[in-house]
Design an enzyme around this catalytic site. Structure first.
Site, mmCIF file in Angstrom:
data_model
loop_
_atom_site.group_PDB
_atom_site.id
_atom_site.type_symbol
_atom_site.label_atom_id
_atom_site.label_comp_id
_atom_site.label_asym_id
_atom_site.label_seq_id
_atom_site.Cartn_x
_atom_site.Cartn_y
_atom_site.Cartn_z
ATOM 1 N N THR A 1 0.827 -1.206 0.000
ATOM 2 C CA THR A 1 0.000 0.000 0.000
ATOM 3 C C THR A 1 0.859 1.254 0.000
ATOM 4 O OG1 THR A 1 -1.786 -1.148 1.100
ATOM 5 C CG2 THR A 1 -1.777 1.228 1.335
ATOM 6 N N SER B 1 1.430 -7.365 -1.125
ATOM 7 C CA SER B 1 2.153 -8.431 -0.414
ATOM 8 C C SER B 1 1.433 -9.776 -0.447
ATOM 9 C CB SER B 1 2.468 -8.020 1.023
ATOM 10 O OG SER B 1 1.322 -8.031 1.815
ATOM 11 N N THR C 1 1.628 -4.571 4.194
ATOM 12 C CA THR C 1 1.475 -4.963 5.603
ATOM 13 C C THR C 1 0.788 -6.324 5.777
ATOM 14 O OG1 THR C 1 -0.592 -3.729 5.731
ATOM 15 C CG2 THR C 1 1.408 -2.582 6.455
ATOM 16 N N ASP C 2 0.012 -6.762 4.754
ATOM 17 C CA ASP C 2 -0.763 -7.999 4.949
ATOM 18 C C ASP C 2 0.118 -9.202 5.279
ATOM 19 O OD1 ASP C 2 -3.063 -6.597 4.470
ATOM 20 O OD2 ASP C 2 -3.300 -7.255 2.389
HETATM 21 N N1 LIG Z 1 -1.553 -2.044 3.924
HETATM 22 C C1 LIG Z 1 -1.084 -2.856 3.000
HETATM 23 O O1 LIG Z 1 0.072 -2.782 2.635
HETATM 24 C C2 LIG Z 1 -2.035 -3.891 2.471
HETATM 25 C C3 LIG Z 1 -1.739 -4.377 1.077
HETATM 26 N N2 LIG Z 1 -2.835 -5.174 0.606
HETATM 27 C C4 LIG Z 1 -0.471 -5.223 1.015
HETATM 28 O O2 LIG Z 1 -0.236 -6.025 1.882
HETATM 29 O O3 LIG Z 1 0.258 -5.130 0.071
#
Ligand SMILES: NC(=O)C[C@H](N)C(=O)O
Length: 374
Positions: A54, A100, A131-132
């Protein structure tokens, strides 16, 4: 009368002696990292590895915080941070640029290789990551790399770059400052998000939406406030972390790992699922109910399925103790293993690493006993 020419700072390495350091106050010392610049006479060298997430995403408009897509390179992310050249010398590399959820074996391996290469020549390493699955990558990296003193700092964001109050630029700025700061040395793999610094080994994403998305039962290591890094403890690494030696391969795409699948248990969980999944993998992790609970009929299936089965848990917190494993014949070595404090996705990584090293069941139990399972 206070002397305005001096600034009083506590330095974490001196907490044992409660020493205060008096430093000449200088307007140029307003940015984090300047202290290390001063003491070393040159700026620390930081390697930034971009993988997407993200933090590298754009949405349709400034109020959108969902439905966005990865669209920014690591160079563009760094361009959005003014003044970073006052803190450190930077080199950057785009390893991949994906959400991710797409991080697979070859992406993991290129992250591993990127970090291993950078360890030789850089004072700190920063990895931008979605973050996932960030906590899976940090767990993997901490399990495979002995970073010595060099800080390895993972960072992401919860809002895309286009949103009002995007958190990415500040998170990335803080991560770079943390990697450049000599107080971060000897702390291993770190996660820097939302002003908080935590251990990569223990971090878990606990909220799918808020900025405060990571919670660490084992405690935050520090905080970042107005350009100051506050560590709560002297440098420390997780005591339980078992280190594996990955075989380096010149070709990242040829890197493979044993297959381990995760099953999520629930009322009326069918034992036939164990057989079905066992045909397609080398090991199974089950997110059990409570601290290792499965219906008797499923326990029986797990004991006899012929591949390692790790009992982890659906609950975010707590652990699965060895004492809760099924044990019909205590003297026999069964293939069921307690995950201890590890959640299903981290248990999966640990089991894959054990299987990659061709560990026997008793050796796998020994590795998991490090996290109080086994
Ligand atoms: N906040 C994030 O980065 C979520 C995103 N879907 C990822 O993991 O790439």
């Amino acid at each position: 009368m206070p002397n305005d020419d001096f600034e009083i700072k506590t330095i974490s390495s001196d907490v044992n002696t409660h020493q205060f350091i008096l430093e000449a106050h200088n307007d140029d010392l307003k940015c984090a990292g300047e202290n290390s610049k001063k003491s070393r006479g040159k700026l620390p060298k930081i390697k930034i590895l971009g993988t997407g997430g993200t933090i590298a995403s754009k949405g349709a408009c400034s109020s959108h915080t969902a439905g966005y897509h990865v669209d920014l390179t690591i160079q563009e992310l760094l361009d959005a941070i003014p003044d970073i050249s006052r803190i450190c010398e930077i080199e950057y590399e785009q390893l991949c640029n994906v959400d991710s959820k797409e991080i697979d074996e070859s992406a993991l391996y290129s992250i591993y290789k990127g970090i291993a290469d950078a360890l030789q020549t850089f004072d700190g390493i920063v990895i931008t990551h979605g973050t996932d699955t960030l906590a899976e990558t940090t767990f993997f990296v901490d399990s495979c790399i002995d970073s010595g003193d060099v800080p390895i700092v993972f960072v992401g964001s919860m809002r895309p770059s286009t949103s009002i109050s995007a958190d990415g630029p500040m998170n990335l700025y803080q991560a770079i400052c943390i990697a450049a700061d000599k107080q971060s040395r000897g702390r291993g793999v770190l996660v820097s998000l939302n002003d908080q610094i935590s251990a990569g080994y223990y971090s878990t994403k606990t909220n799918a939406n808020t900025l405060d998305s990571f919670n660490v039962r084992q405690g935050y290591l520090g905080n970042f406030v107005n350009n100051e890094i506050h560590y709560y403890y002297p440098p420390v690494k997780p005591v339980v972390c078992h280190k594996f030696k990955l075989k380096m391969s010149p070709d990242v795409t040829s890197f493979t790992f044993p297959t381990v699948h995760i099953l999520y248990a629930h009322q009326s969980f069918s034992p036939s699922l164990i057989d079905l999944v066992a045909k397609q993998c080398d090991g199974i992790v089950i997110a059990t109910m409570g601290a290792g609970s499965l219906p008797d009929i499923v326990n029986d299936k797990c004991l006899h399925v012929g591949i390692p089965v790790v009992y982890s848990k659906r609950s975010m917190d707590g652990m699965v103790p060895r004492a809760n494993l099924p044990k019909p014949l205590p003297e026999k070595e069964y293939n069921v293993i307690a995950s201890g404090y590890l959640n299903p996705e981290k248990s999966r990584i640990l089991l894959r690493l054990c299987l990659a090293e061709k560990h026997s069941i008793s050796e796998i139990k020994e590795v998991f006993s490090g996290v109080y399972g086994g």
